[in-house]
Design an enzyme around this catalytic site. Structure first.
Site, PDB file in Angstrom:
ATOM      1  N   TYR A  77      42.372   6.403 -31.903  1.00 37.51           N
ATOM      2  CA  TYR A  77      43.773   6.761 -31.660  1.00 37.51           C
ATOM      3  C   TYR A  77      44.050   8.204 -32.068  1.00 37.51           C
ATOM      4  O   TYR A  77      44.643   8.978 -31.311  1.00 37.51           O
ATOM      5  CB  TYR A  77      44.682   5.810 -32.436  1.00 37.51           C
ATOM      6  CG  TYR A  77      46.157   6.067 -32.221  1.00 37.51           C
ATOM      7  CD1 TYR A  77      46.805   5.589 -31.087  1.00 37.51           C
ATOM      8  CD2 TYR A  77      46.905   6.797 -33.148  1.00 37.51           C
ATOM      9  CE1 TYR A  77      48.163   5.830 -30.886  1.00 37.51           C
ATOM     10  CE2 TYR A  77      48.254   7.043 -32.955  1.00 37.51           C
ATOM     11  CZ  TYR A  77      48.878   6.561 -31.819  1.00 37.51           C
ATOM     12  OH  TYR A  77      50.207   6.802 -31.609  1.00 37.51           O
ATOM     13  N   GLY A 101      55.632   4.243 -19.818  1.00 43.26           N
ATOM     14  CA  GLY A 101      55.729   3.242 -20.874  1.00 43.26           C
ATOM     15  C   GLY A 101      57.150   3.047 -21.351  1.00 43.26           C
ATOM     16  O   GLY A 101      57.422   2.964 -22.548  1.00 43.26           O
ATOM     17  N   ALA A 102      58.082   2.942 -20.394  1.00 44.09           N
ATOM     18  CA  ALA A 102      59.511   2.962 -20.738  1.00 44.09           C
ATOM     19  C   ALA A 102      60.176   1.598 -20.688  1.00 44.09           C
ATOM     20  O   ALA A 102      61.402   1.516 -20.782  1.00 44.09           O
ATOM     21  CB  ALA A 102      60.252   3.919 -19.803  1.00 44.09           C
ATOM     22  N   ASN A 103      59.434   0.527 -20.569  1.00 50.37           N
ATOM     23  CA  ASN A 103      60.054  -0.795 -20.490  1.00 50.37           C
ATOM     24  C   ASN A 103      60.329  -1.412 -21.863  1.00 50.37           C
ATOM     25  O   ASN A 103      60.941  -2.477 -21.962  1.00 50.37           O
ATOM     26  CB  ASN A 103      59.173  -1.753 -19.674  1.00 50.37           C
ATOM     27  CG  ASN A 103      57.778  -1.908 -20.243  1.00 50.37           C
ATOM     28  OD1 ASN A 103      56.987  -0.962 -20.151  1.00 50.37           O
ATOM     29  ND2 ASN A 103      57.471  -3.058 -20.823  1.00 50.37           N
TER      30      ASN A 103
END
Length: 240
Positions: free
Chosen positions: A163, A10-12
């Site tokens: 969550y 999830g690094a974009n």
């Protein structure tokens, strides 16, 4: 001496992108995980020097992407030094409501699939490469919303049941994995970034993205005598 390597899921964008930027600045070769190739390529515009940053397709719904990444890392480096499990979803839209008794089964299942099962699957696929590192580090990006101790004490946290439960489960994985590999020198810890100005955190959050990355960077670069199997925000330990 081995070239230091890191994988961030999830690094974009958001915290994951900032963690990638900071690790690249520390001379790590960074594999920037994103769900699609286009998003990863766009993220490269945030780096002044892209010679050691590689966007890779990393979809937590798709175990074949884990295997492809493992094969690529093995071919290029033969090891992995840092894994940051950052990718996650928050599908409950009303943070002021208690969703414990109203949660849709799909929302609960989907949240657990991404935030917990996806992280476990990716980590277990990459463990053989991490164990070939001189100083392997795993950081599970959690949240104080997953702290059972804080909820039991009545802390004013959102009651987003899906969550919160997914982060509690991720914390459990942190403890089990740390205990399993304590003798190897691997450090496995959970990080609470804080309430950060991201798409998930919204513009009302008090922390900038660079501040949100600090705890993760600290845990990703721990010295040999650093902690393992713990839960931190900055230098403060959070109760499980």
């Amino acid at each position: 001496m081995q070239q230091k390597t890191a994988v961030i899921s999830g690094a974009n964008r958001g915290i994951g992108l900032e963690v990638a930027r900071q690790l690249a600045a520390l001379n790590y070769t960074v594999y920037l995980g994103s769900r699609n190739a286009e998003a990863g390529q766009k993220a490269l515009s945030h780096f002044a020097d892209t010679t050691q940053v590689y966007p890779v397709m990393l979809d937590l719904d798709n175990p074949s992407s884990f295997r492809a990444l493992s094969a690529l890392l093995n071919e290029r480096h033969g090891h992995l030094d840092v894994l940051v499990n950052n990718a996650g979803v928050l599908l409950e839209t009303d943070l002021t409501a208690d969703s414990t008794s109203t949660i849709e089964p799909y929302i609960l299942r989907r949240t657990m699939e991404v935030n917990f099962l996806g992280a476990v699957g990716l980590t277990n696929q990459l463990l053989p490469l991490l164990l070939k590192s001189d100083a392997p580090r795993i950081v599970n990006v959690s949240s104080n919303m997953g702290s059972l101790g804080m909820h039991a004490a009545g802390a004013p946290l959102p009651h987003t049941f899906a969550y919160n439960t997914s982060k509690t489960a991720l914390n459990s994985y942190t403890i089990h994995l740390a205990n399993a590999y304590k003798e190897s020198g691997m450090k496995v810890n959970s990080a609470h970034p804080g309430w950060v100005k991201t798409d998930m955190g919204t513009q009302y959050a008090p922390l900038e993205v660079a501040e949100g990355a600090l705890t993760i960077i600290r845990l990703a670069t721990l010295p040999a005598d650093g902690p393992t199997g713990r839960f931190f925000h900055m230098d403060e330990e959070i109760p499980w």
